[in-house]
Design a protein around this motif. Structure first.
Motif, mmCIF file in Angstrom:
data_model
loop_
_atom_site.group_PDB
_atom_site.id
_atom_site.type_symbol
_atom_site.label_atom_id
_atom_site.label_comp_id
_atom_site.label_asym_id
_atom_site.label_seq_id
_atom_site.Cartn_x
_atom_site.Cartn_y
_atom_site.Cartn_z
ATOM 1 N N SER A 1 0.841 -1.191 0.000
ATOM 2 C CA SER A 1 0.000 0.000 0.000
ATOM 3 C C SER A 1 0.881 1.248 0.000
ATOM 4 C CB SER A 1 -0.898 -0.017 1.242
ATOM 5 O OG SER A 1 -1.773 1.074 1.220
ATOM 6 N N LEU A 2 0.561 2.201 -0.864
ATOM 7 C CA LEU A 2 1.327 3.440 -0.921
ATOM 8 C C LEU A 2 0.701 4.486 -0.005
ATOM 9 C CD1 LEU A 2 1.890 3.771 -4.778
ATOM 10 C CD2 LEU A 2 3.465 2.869 -3.060
ATOM 11 N N PRO A 3 1.509 5.197 0.779
ATOM 12 C CA PRO A 3 0.954 6.231 1.642
ATOM 13 C C PRO A 3 0.391 7.388 0.808
ATOM 14 C CG PRO A 3 3.353 6.080 1.900
ATOM 15 C CD PRO A 3 2.944 5.058 0.911
ATOM 16 N N ARG A 4 -0.847 7.693 1.023
ATOM 17 C CA ARG A 4 -1.492 8.771 0.252
ATOM 18 C C ARG A 4 -0.811 10.108 0.460
ATOM 19 N NH1 ARG A 4 -7.641 7.446 -0.883
ATOM 20 N NH2 ARG A 4 -7.383 5.207 -1.001
ATOM 21 N N SER A 5 -0.212 10.311 1.616
ATOM 22 C CA SER A 5 0.461 11.581 1.877
ATOM 23 C C SER A 5 1.650 11.784 0.945
ATOM 24 C CB SER A 5 0.918 11.655 3.334
ATOM 25 O OG SER A 5 1.820 10.599 3.620
ATOM 26 N N LEU A 6 2.288 10.706 0.506
ATOM 27 C CA LEU A 6 3.428 10.816 -0.409
ATOM 28 C C LEU A 6 3.001 10.835 -1.876
ATOM 29 C CD1 LEU A 6 6.013 8.399 1.257
ATOM 30 C CD2 LEU A 6 5.918 10.897 1.382
ATOM 31 N N PHE A 7 1.787 10.372 -2.151
ATOM 32 C CA PHE A 7 1.298 10.294 -3.521
ATOM 33 C C PHE A 7 -0.012 11.061 -3.682
ATOM 34 C CE2 PHE A 7 4.135 6.790 -2.827
ATOM 35 C CZ PHE A 7 4.957 6.871 -3.944
ATOM 36 N N HIS A 8 -0.063 12.215 -3.032
ATOM 37 C CA HIS A 8 -1.271 13.043 -3.037
ATOM 38 C C HIS A 8 -1.679 13.429 -4.465
ATOM 39 C CE1 HIS A 8 -4.247 15.897 -1.692
ATOM 40 N NE2 HIS A 8 -3.685 16.800 -2.482
ATOM 41 N N SER A 9 -0.729 13.855 -5.278
ATOM 42 C CA SER A 9 -1.038 14.284 -6.653
ATOM 43 C C SER A 9 -1.618 13.142 -7.474
ATOM 44 C CB SER A 9 0.213 14.813 -7.360
ATOM 45 O OG SER A 9 0.671 15.964 -6.722
ATOM 46 N N GLU A 10 -1.078 11.936 -7.293
ATOM 47 C CA GLU A 10 -1.555 10.789 -8.049
ATOM 48 C C GLU A 10 -2.961 10.382 -7.613
ATOM 49 O OE1 GLU A 10 2.495 11.382 -8.743
ATOM 50 O OE2 GLU A 10 1.550 11.120 -6.800
ATOM 51 N N TYR A 11 -3.202 10.307 -6.306
ATOM 52 C CA TYR A 11 -4.540 9.942 -5.820
ATOM 53 C C TYR A 11 -5.569 11.000 -6.217
ATOM 54 C CZ TYR A 11 -2.962 5.884 -3.229
ATOM 55 O OH TYR A 11 -2.456 4.657 -2.896
ATOM 56 N N LYS A 12 -5.182 12.248 -6.124
ATOM 57 C CA LYS A 12 -6.095 13.331 -6.509
ATOM 58 C C LYS A 12 -6.434 13.222 -7.999
ATOM 59 C CE LYS A 12 -6.365 18.368 -6.410
ATOM 60 N NZ LYS A 12 -5.631 19.603 -6.084
ATOM 61 N N PHE A 13 -5.427 13.001 -8.827
ATOM 62 C CA PHE A 13 -5.651 12.854 -10.271
ATOM 63 C C PHE A 13 -6.570 11.673 -10.552
ATOM 64 C CE2 PHE A 13 -4.583 10.815 -14.285
ATOM 65 C CZ PHE A 13 -4.730 11.867 -15.182
ATOM 66 N N LEU A 14 -6.312 10.530 -9.925
ATOM 67 C CA LEU A 14 -7.118 9.335 -10.168
ATOM 68 C C LEU A 14 -8.569 9.545 -9.749
ATOM 69 C CD1 LEU A 14 -4.512 6.683 -8.976
ATOM 70 C CD2 LEU A 14 -5.170 7.178 -11.340
ATOM 71 N N HIS A 15 -8.780 10.082 -8.551
ATOM 72 C CA HIS A 15 -10.153 10.338 -8.072
ATOM 73 C C HIS A 15 -10.870 11.337 -8.960
ATOM 74 C CE1 HIS A 15 -10.571 8.108 -4.308
ATOM 75 N NE2 HIS A 15 -9.263 8.306 -4.139
ATOM 76 N N ARG A 16 -10.180 12.403 -9.314
ATOM 77 C CA ARG A 16 -10.789 13.477 -10.105
ATOM 78 C C ARG A 16 -11.199 12.997 -11.497
ATOM 79 N NH1 ARG A 16 -6.763 17.531 -9.937
ATOM 80 N NH2 ARG A 16 -5.846 16.527 -11.730
ATOM 81 N N ASN A 17 -10.557 11.946 -12.001
ATOM 82 C CA ASN A 17 -10.786 11.547 -13.390
ATOM 83 C C ASN A 17 -11.526 10.223 -13.568
ATOM 84 O OD1 ASN A 17 -9.533 13.667 -15.117
ATOM 85 N ND2 ASN A 17 -7.866 13.266 -13.688
ATOM 86 N N VAL A 18 -12.138 9.705 -12.515
ATOM 87 C CA VAL A 18 -12.918 8.463 -12.641
ATOM 88 C C VAL A 18 -14.040 8.637 -13.662
ATOM 89 C CG1 VAL A 18 -14.490 6.879 -11.465
ATOM 90 C CG2 VAL A 18 -12.353 7.552 -10.361
ATOM 91 N N ALA A 19 -14.822 9.689 -13.522
ATOM 92 C CA ALA A 19 -15.956 9.901 -14.436
ATOM 93 C C ALA A 19 -15.470 10.081 -15.872
ATOM 94 C CB ALA A 19 -16.785 11.100 -13.988
#
Length: 149
Positions: free
Chosen positions: A115-133
């Motif tokens: 599991s990757l810590p979200r705090s270190l990969f904030h930009s990636e998680y934000k991009f993935l969540h923002r672009n699901v739709a």
């Protein structure tokens, strides 16, 4: 970098002096070659797992190192930030950017075994969540959803 004459929206090849795509009117811009970076990232990871460096050029007696490691590929990442939305890239390049982000998550998590810590990969998680739709609309949500699972 992509050639400025290749449309990032519809992939039409244009004359170098054009500012807009002759087919769709998209503004022609040079962008990082997401597909090549993704390939280098995945291959350097896979080969690194079995103790092989991704080779470039020809090995000579004078060169003690001629391989590319995953760290070398990761050093290219400042060139792809910030991650851009579909509206800024066009469909073709946006899909390639999605593959790059998802494969970054895949290889750094050893394809989901860590599991990757979200705090270190904030930009990636934000991009993935923002672009699901958007990924669903483009009928290509699979790997993006795998990263968020």
């Amino acid at each position: 970098m992509t050639e400025k004459r290749n449309c990032n929206h519809c992939s039409t090849n244009n004359k170098l002096e054009r500012v807009r795509c002759k087919k769709c009117g998209w503004i022609l811009r040079s962008r990082p070659h997401y597909e090549h970076i993704t390939d280098a990232l995945v291959w350097s990871y896979v080969l690194g797992q079995v103790g092989i460096q991704l080779g470039i050029g020809e090995e000579t007696p004078e060169s003690s190192t001629f391989g590319v490691t995953m760290l070398d590929v990761l050093a290219l990442y400042p060139m792809v930030y910030p991650y851009l939305p579909l509206e800024n890239l066009g469909e073709h390049l946006f899909k390639q950017e999605c593959y790059l982000v998802t494969h970054l998550v895949f290889v750094l998590s050893h394809y989901g075994s860590t599991s990757l810590p979200r705090s270190l990969f904030h930009s990636e998680y934000k991009f993935l969540h923002r672009n699901v739709a958007t990924a669903v609309t483009l009928k290509d949500p699979g790997e993006l959803l795998d990263c968020l699972a």
